[in-house]
Design a protein around this motif. Structure first.
Motif, PDB file in Angstrom:
ATOM      1  N   CYS A   1      44.995  23.138  47.107  1.00  0.00           N
ATOM      2  CA  CYS A   1      45.366  21.744  47.331  1.00  0.00           C
ATOM      3  C   CYS A   1      46.863  21.536  47.100  1.00  0.00           C
ATOM      4  O   CYS A   1      47.504  22.251  46.340  1.00  0.00           O
ATOM      5  CB  CYS A   1      44.557  20.815  46.426  1.00  0.00           C
ATOM      6  N   GLU A   2      47.377  20.567  47.789  1.00  0.00           N
ATOM      7  CA  GLU A   2      48.781  20.191  47.662  1.00  0.00           C
ATOM      8  C   GLU A   2      48.831  18.824  46.988  1.00  0.00           C
ATOM      9  O   GLU A   2      48.192  17.868  47.452  1.00  0.00           O
ATOM     10  CB  GLU A   2      49.440  20.143  49.036  1.00  0.00           C
ATOM     11  N   TYR A   3      49.563  18.739  45.884  1.00  0.00           N
ATOM     12  CA  TYR A   3      49.635  17.479  45.144  1.00  0.00           C
ATOM     13  C   TYR A   3      50.671  16.538  45.758  1.00  0.00           C
ATOM     14  O   TYR A   3      51.612  16.975  46.431  1.00  0.00           O
ATOM     15  CB  TYR A   3      49.988  17.753  43.682  1.00  0.00           C
TER      16      TYR A   3
ATOM     17  N   LEU B   1      40.416  20.375  40.143  1.00  0.00           N
ATOM     18  CA  LEU B   1      41.774  20.008  40.545  1.00  0.00           C
ATOM     19  C   LEU B   1      41.833  18.631  41.172  1.00  0.00           C
ATOM     20  O   LEU B   1      42.864  17.964  41.114  1.00  0.00           O
ATOM     21  CB  LEU B   1      42.326  21.050  41.524  1.00  0.00           C
ATOM     22  N   SER B   2      40.747  18.205  41.797  1.00  0.00           N
ATOM     23  CA  SER B   2      40.745  16.903  42.465  1.00  0.00           C
ATOM     24  C   SER B   2      40.928  15.758  41.480  1.00  0.00           C
ATOM     25  O   SER B   2      41.332  14.652  41.857  1.00  0.00           O
ATOM     26  CB  SER B   2      39.425  16.718  43.225  1.00  0.00           C
ATOM     27  N   PHE B   3      40.633  15.997  40.208  1.00  0.00           N
ATOM     28  CA  PHE B   3      40.774  14.958  39.197  1.00  0.00           C
ATOM     29  C   PHE B   3      42.035  15.131  38.352  1.00  0.00           C
ATOM     30  O   PHE B   3      42.321  14.305  37.482  1.00  0.00           O
ATOM     31  CB  PHE B   3      39.551  14.961  38.273  1.00  0.00           C
ATOM     32  N   LYS B   4      42.786  16.204  38.614  1.00  0.00           N
ATOM     33  CA  LYS B   4      43.946  16.501  37.783  1.00  0.00           C
ATOM     34  C   LYS B   4      45.155  15.676  38.188  1.00  0.00           C
ATOM     35  O   LYS B   4      45.813  15.052  37.343  1.00  0.00           O
ATOM     36  CB  LYS B   4      44.273  17.994  37.883  1.00  0.00           C
ATOM     37  N   TYR B   5      45.486  15.681  39.482  1.00  0.00           N
ATOM     38  CA  TYR B   5      46.586  14.909  40.024  1.00  0.00           C
ATOM     39  C   TYR B   5      46.165  14.342  41.373  1.00  0.00           C
ATOM     40  O   TYR B   5      45.242  14.857  42.005  1.00  0.00           O
ATOM     41  CB  TYR B   5      47.838  15.782  40.221  1.00  0.00           C
TER      42      TYR B   5
ATOM     43  N   GLU C   1      40.440  27.959  37.640  1.00  0.00           N
ATOM     44  CA  GLU C   1      41.791  27.813  38.176  1.00  0.00           C
ATOM     45  C   GLU C   1      42.499  29.154  38.122  1.00  0.00           C
ATOM     46  O   GLU C   1      42.457  29.857  37.111  1.00  0.00           O
ATOM     47  CB  GLU C   1      42.564  26.779  37.368  1.00  0.00           C
ATOM     48  N   ILE C   2      43.143  29.541  39.220  1.00  0.00           N
ATOM     49  CA  ILE C   2      43.839  30.822  39.306  1.00  0.00           C
ATOM     50  C   ILE C   2      45.269  30.589  39.778  1.00  0.00           C
ATOM     51  O   ILE C   2      45.608  29.510  40.263  1.00  0.00           O
ATOM     52  CB  ILE C   2      43.129  31.809  40.264  1.00  0.00           C
ATOM     53  N   ASP C   3      46.101  31.628  39.626  1.00  0.00           N
ATOM     54  CA  ASP C   3      47.477  31.554  40.123  1.00  0.00           C
ATOM     55  C   ASP C   3      47.453  31.562  41.644  1.00  0.00           C
ATOM     56  O   ASP C   3      46.986  32.521  42.263  1.00  0.00           O
ATOM     57  CB  ASP C   3      48.299  32.730  39.595  1.00  0.00           C
ATOM     58  N   GLY C   4      47.959  30.507  42.226  1.00  0.00           N
ATOM     59  CA  GLY C   4      47.914  30.377  43.677  1.00  0.00           C
ATOM     60  C   GLY C   4      49.114  30.975  44.368  1.00  0.00           C
ATOM     61  O   GLY C   4      49.998  31.570  43.731  1.00  0.00           O
TER      62      GLY C   4
END
Length: 387
Positions: free
Chosen positions: A174-176, A146-150, A199-202
């Motif tokens: 994480c919060e984008y 996720l750190s590289f996604k947004y 990745e899971i549903d948060g």
């Protein structure tokens, strides 16, 4: 010459008798060795494992490690910043009202994110490690997807144990950054020893504020604003939403109490009420205990401005089923972190004489830690590191 021969003969006979006695000396059975080693401090066991093969097998046995973990006395873990990216780590054990501080060599500079069963989740130079400071084992977690996604505006980690599968999991929420992504939050999980994150549903229902989670009996709990908590079962990776207890919520803090999530609330200027979440599915809270001026009044009376009130006190952590609590006092003259032992009715201050400083509350959800031999080495995993 005859006397010399007689002396040598007698000496050889005595040596032979001694050897025979040593060889015939009864050895302790495995159960006795198990119970003797079980009562020794965890710091001594890695070296004792080298005494003989039998001891090595006993100390390395998962049954022994789990039994020893349940007997170990929890204490408090501290970090003191010595440079921008380096910390010095300490462990304080408390026995019969006396404190003793030990240095913990993590063999890796960084900030502690969480502790679980003697394993420490550590963030160092943007990398995550799971470390056992007693056995000097450590394993590096894979890079976050996720750190590289947004672009991220904020992120936190949770660390928990699944008692059924005996697996340790790390949860990354994480919060984008706003206006740069179609979704506000991301959530991913990795099992310690695996090579990737999933990745899971948060917890996307109304989450506007992230706080460091509390781990209690395989459940991670996040406090959300002033209304409810979000909980995640480490086993099935499902999220639940639970309302706060029906109380005033003047000033509160979450902590673990007897393996339950606990809600400590200053109900009035002279009383703290401590609730526990008895059942996650039903959302049932039970008031477990109350803490009044009879406990902390002797401390607060030292400052005339706060002598009749608990207003400058914030409960921070607890262990031994609530027998010991740690709290922060914000009064100027007596400000700092304290420990109160209900059994001994004694207050201990964490001050400069200990040479330590409690890690800031916004970086560690709970300072409770227990030294153990729990292994962070997964089976058939080659990414395991040892010093």
């Amino acid at each position: 010459m005859a006397e010399k021969a007689s002396f040598l003969s007698n000496t050889n006979e005595e040596n032979g008798n001694k050897k025979e006695k040593l060889e015939s000396a009864p050895s302790l059975c495995d159960d006795v060795i198990f119970n003797i080693l079980l009562r020794l401090p965890p710091e001594s066991l890695p070296k004792l494992r080298l005494v003989c093969k039998n001891w090595y097998n006993v100390i390395s046995d998962p049954v022994f490690i789990e039994a020893h973990l349940h007997r170990s006395v929890p204490g408090f873990i501290f970090q003191k910043r010595i440079s921008r990216s380096k910390y010095k780590t300490h462990f304080m054990e408390i026995k019969e009202g006396e404190t003793k501080v030990h240095d913990l060599d993590l063999h890796c500079p960084g900030r502690i994110c969480a502790s679980c069963n003697g394993l420490i989740l550590l963030e160092s130079m943007r990398s995550l490690y799971v470390i056992n400071p007693i056995s000097n084992q450590r394993i590096m977690l894979p890079p976050s997807d996720l750190s590289f996604k947004y672009p991220l505006s904020y992120e936190i980690y949770g660390f928990g144990f699944n008692s059924i599968t005996k697996e340790y999991k790390v949860v990354h929420v994480c919060e984008y950054e706003k206006r740069k992504t179609p979704i506000p939050l991301g959530c991913e999980v990795t099992t310690v020893g695996s090579d990737s994150w999933r990745e899971i549903d948060g917890p996307f229902f109304g989450l506007t504020e992230l706080r460091i989670p509390i781990s209690a009996s395989g459940i991670l709990h996040w406090a959300i604003g002033m209304d409810y908590i979000v909980s995640m079962d480490v086993g099935n990776e499902k999220f639940h939403k639970t309302s706060f207890p029906n109380c005033s919520r003047r000033s509160y803090h979450f902590l673990e109490l007897g393996e339950f999530l606990s809600f400590a609330n200053r109900e009035s200027p002279v009383q703290f009420d401590v609730w526990i979440l008895k059942d996650l599915d039903s959302g049932e809270w039970i008031k477990q205990l109350s803490i009044g001026m009879d406990c902390l009044g002797s401390l607060l009376s030292q400052d005339s401005r706060w002598g009749g009130s608990l207003d400058p006190v914030l409960l921070f952590a607890s262990f031994r089923n609530g027998e010991v609590i740690i709290f922060e006092c914000f009064a100027i003259d007596i400000g700092g972190f304290y420990l109160y032992d209900f059994k001994l009715e004694r207050i201990i201050k964490f001050d400069g004489s200990c040479g330590i400083q409690l890690i800031a509350m916004d970086t560690l959800s709970s300072p409770i830690h227990v030294n153990s031999l729990v292994s962070c080495k997964p089976r058939n995993n080659r990414r395991y590191l040892s010093n």
